[in-house]
Design a protein around this motif. Structure first.
Motif, short mmCIF file in Angstrom:
data_model
loop_
_atom_site.label_atom_id
_atom_site.label_comp_id
_atom_site.label_asym_id
_atom_site.label_seq_id
_atom_site.Cartn_x
_atom_site.Cartn_y
_atom_site.Cartn_z
N ALA A 23 0.88 -1.46 0.12
CA ALA A 23 0.05 0.12 0.12
C ALA A 23 0.82 1.33 -0.06
N ALA A 24 1.90 1.18 0.75
CA ALA A 24 2.71 2.39 0.76
C ALA A 24 3.39 2.57 -0.56
N GLU A 25 3.74 1.66 -1.22
CA GLU A 25 4.44 1.74 -2.57
C GLU A 25 3.28 2.68 -3.46
N SER A 35 9.50 8.74 -0.37
CA SER A 35 8.81 8.51 0.72
C SER A 35 8.58 7.30 1.05
N ALA A 36 8.60 6.29 0.25
CA ALA A 36 8.24 4.86 0.43
C ALA A 36 9.17 4.52 1.68
N SER A 124 3.83 5.80 4.74
CA SER A 124 4.13 5.01 6.08
C SER A 124 2.91 4.86 6.74
N LEU A 125 1.90 6.15 6.76
CA LEU A 125 0.78 6.21 7.45
C LEU A 125 -0.22 5.46 7.09
N GLY A 207 3.04 -0.26 -8.19
CA GLY A 207 3.40 1.36 -7.65
C GLY A 207 4.82 1.92 -8.08
N ARG A 208 5.72 0.97 -7.77
CA ARG A 208 7.10 1.01 -8.43
C ARG A 208 7.28 1.39 -9.73
#
Length: 537
Positions: A23-25, A35-36, A124-125, A207-208
């Motif tokens: 999810a963070a990616e 920011s990942a 991160s959140l 995402g990446r």
């Protein structure tokens, strides 16, 4: 699930962590790959790791050190997540607290990077929220995990058949004290874990990939470099000896070494890029990329070397660079008295400190925009970087540069200096045997021994080779392109059967011969003669 073992609880923790990272990616597509969480925490590790650890990483993994760090971080995260899964079965709040702690670490690491803003904490959140929900789903949801038999029971049990002590629970299949998971519950659990892992991997990879698509490759491809007002002198005939196994005189862009602290390559839009030249100067200026391209350009062959290059290693390359002379930029801003250091600052905050005098002594120190006839590769500093002949990269070769600040060595230590490296890093005279290599087994008779030697901004006068500690024999040098480039050399050896050790040394144009005394790369570059031991048969 009616019951489980620690391995299933660990799988639940790993699945939750994978969901969080995936999810963070995806969110990092919007906020930027730096920011990942994995990248942000990895960057924090790079900055905080003891210098011997960094040298070990470069020595073992070379240019793959960043991949090794990210993989190692992921492995440690998986181990931490597995432990959280085990703890969460007993107390869910412990597992959720662990996820929150990692989220705080990831967000804090992202916010400490140069140029960060509040949005950099978002991956991160969001990842923590997704990971927490996933962990809850496995621990307290439809796939509820029973903590017995690997944690002590908390409920009161009736006396056992002998009337002494509590009754021992039995497994559903009557297997005594060894409780077993119900096959249907186990199937549902493993299916759930597999589904979460699959979605996490696909989502994270997508995402990446999408973040890469939002990079600056198209902007780079649209750049048309100006013709230099001073082109690189034509290479003399024979500058490349074309000996099999010998490193080419010009290093291809895709093969040029890359050593830096950036875990993800900065994507700098040339339209918004600016270079500030400020500090202890009379006339500070700010240049756009268009301003830079409009200036007269020069083109030169320059060999760059990393201070981490061990004797005989390959963290060195030679390329044709196009750029604006830094000397002219400094003349325009007019450094004030005492401004003996120029600090180059990258968009990611990395700094290097270069002696002002070196940048103004007439050498071809460039603010480069081109490499081997094309715009700088993104991995090598696009849209602009520093190239300074005669200095190791850690004090001169700032990539993705955005500032040149005039200051003094007494007032500021650049990135590597507090970590134990010298403030000034002139390149040492070195030489290397490229062929034959230890794995080769040449036949007796004539064997061509060849390699490269370098002493940037001094030039190489002589290269010598010896066999088994015997007398030094002078090798033949290829024509020299410039004092700022390496030179190829070769020597004809009448090889005899048996095991032999070849050694090489170089002498620069000042008459100084490289020392045979071995010294590690820290604090200012390795020394010693390169040796190759091989068997002639």
């Amino acid at each position: 699930m009616s019951s489980t073992t620690p391995r299933y609880a660990a799988l639940a923790g790993v699945a939750a962590a994978a969901a969080a990272i995936g999810a963070a990616e995806v969110v990092a597509v919007l906020t930027g790959p730096r920011s990942a969480p994995l990248v942000a925490v990895g960057g924090l590790v790079v900055d905080a790791a003891p210098e011997p650890v960094k040298r070990f990483g470069i020595a073992v993994f070379g240019t793959y050190d960043k991949i090794a760090l990210l993989v190692g971080t992921a492995v440690l995260l998986a181990a931490f997540a597995a432990l959280l899964g085990v703890l969460a079965v007993r107390r869910l709040v412990v597992g959720l607290a662990g996820i929150a702690a990692f989220a705080a670490l990831g967000a804090g690491a992202a916010l400490t990077r140069a140029g960060a803003d509040g949005l950099d904490a978002l991956p991160s959140l969001v990842g923590a929220l997704v990971g927490g929900v996933t962990l809850w789903a496995f621990v307290a949801g439809p796939l509820e995990l029973d903590p017995w038999p690997w944690s002590p029971p908390t409920e009161q049990r009736p006396p056992g058949p002998d009337g002494v002590g509590p009754q021992r629970p039995t497994a559903p299949d009557g297997a005594g004290s060894q409780q077993r998971t119900d096959p249907e519950s186990r199937r549902r659990f493993l299916t759930g874990v597999g589904g979460v892992l699959g979605v996490a991997v696909v989502g994270g990879a997508a995402g990446r990939w999408w973040a890469g698509r939002r990079g600056v490759a198209d902007a780079r491809a649209a750049i048309r470099l100006p013709a230099p007002v001073s082109a690189a002198p034509p290479l003399p005939a024979g500058v490349d000896l074309q000996v099999p196994g010998l490193t080419p005189f010009v290093t291809e862009n895709r093969r040029f070494y890359r050593i830096d602290t950036a875990l993800v390559v900065p994507q700098v839009d040339p339209e918004t890029w600016r270079l500030r030249i400020h500090g202890r100067v009379r006339n500070p200026v700010t240049l756009s990329f268009a301003d830079l391209l409009a200036r007269p350009m020069v083109e030169r062959y320059v060999t760059l070397a990393c201070v981490s290059n061990e004797v005989g290693d390959d963290l060195i390359g030679n390329a044709r660079w196009l750029g604006v002379p830094i000397r002219e930029l400094l003349d325009e801003v007019q450094p004030l008295d005492g401004a003996d250091q120029v600090v180059g600052r990258s968009v990611d905050g990395w700094t290097c400190g270069t002696p002002t005098a070196v940048l103004r002594d007439g050498r071809d120190a460039l603010l480069a925009v081109g490499m081997n006839g094309e715009p700088l590769p993104v991995a090598h500093g696009f849209p602009a970087r520093m190239v300074v002949p005669g200095l190791y990269g850690y004090v001169s070769a700032c990539k993705w540069i955005t500032e040149l600040e005039l200051t003094s060595f007494a007032d500021f230590d650049a990135y590597w200096v507090p970590r134990g490296w010298s403030a000034e890093g002139p390149v040492k005279t070195q030489s290397r045997i490229d062929t034959p290599r230890p794995r080769n087994r040449p036949a007796p008779g004539p064997v061509t021994v060849a390699g490269v030697a370098w002493a940037q901004h001094r030039g190489v006068r002589r290269v010598e080779v010896r066999v088994d500690g015997g007398p030094w024999q002078e090798a033949e040098l290829a024509p020299t392109a410039s004092v700022d480039t390496w030179v190829q050399w070769s020597w004809r050896w009448e090889a005899t059967p048996g095991e032999h050790t070849l050694q090489v040394r170089a002498t620069d144009s000042t008459g100084e011969t490289q020392t045979g005394q071995r010294q590690a790369v820290a604090p200012d570059g390795a020394t010693g003669w390169h040796s190759v031991t091989l068997t002639v048969e």
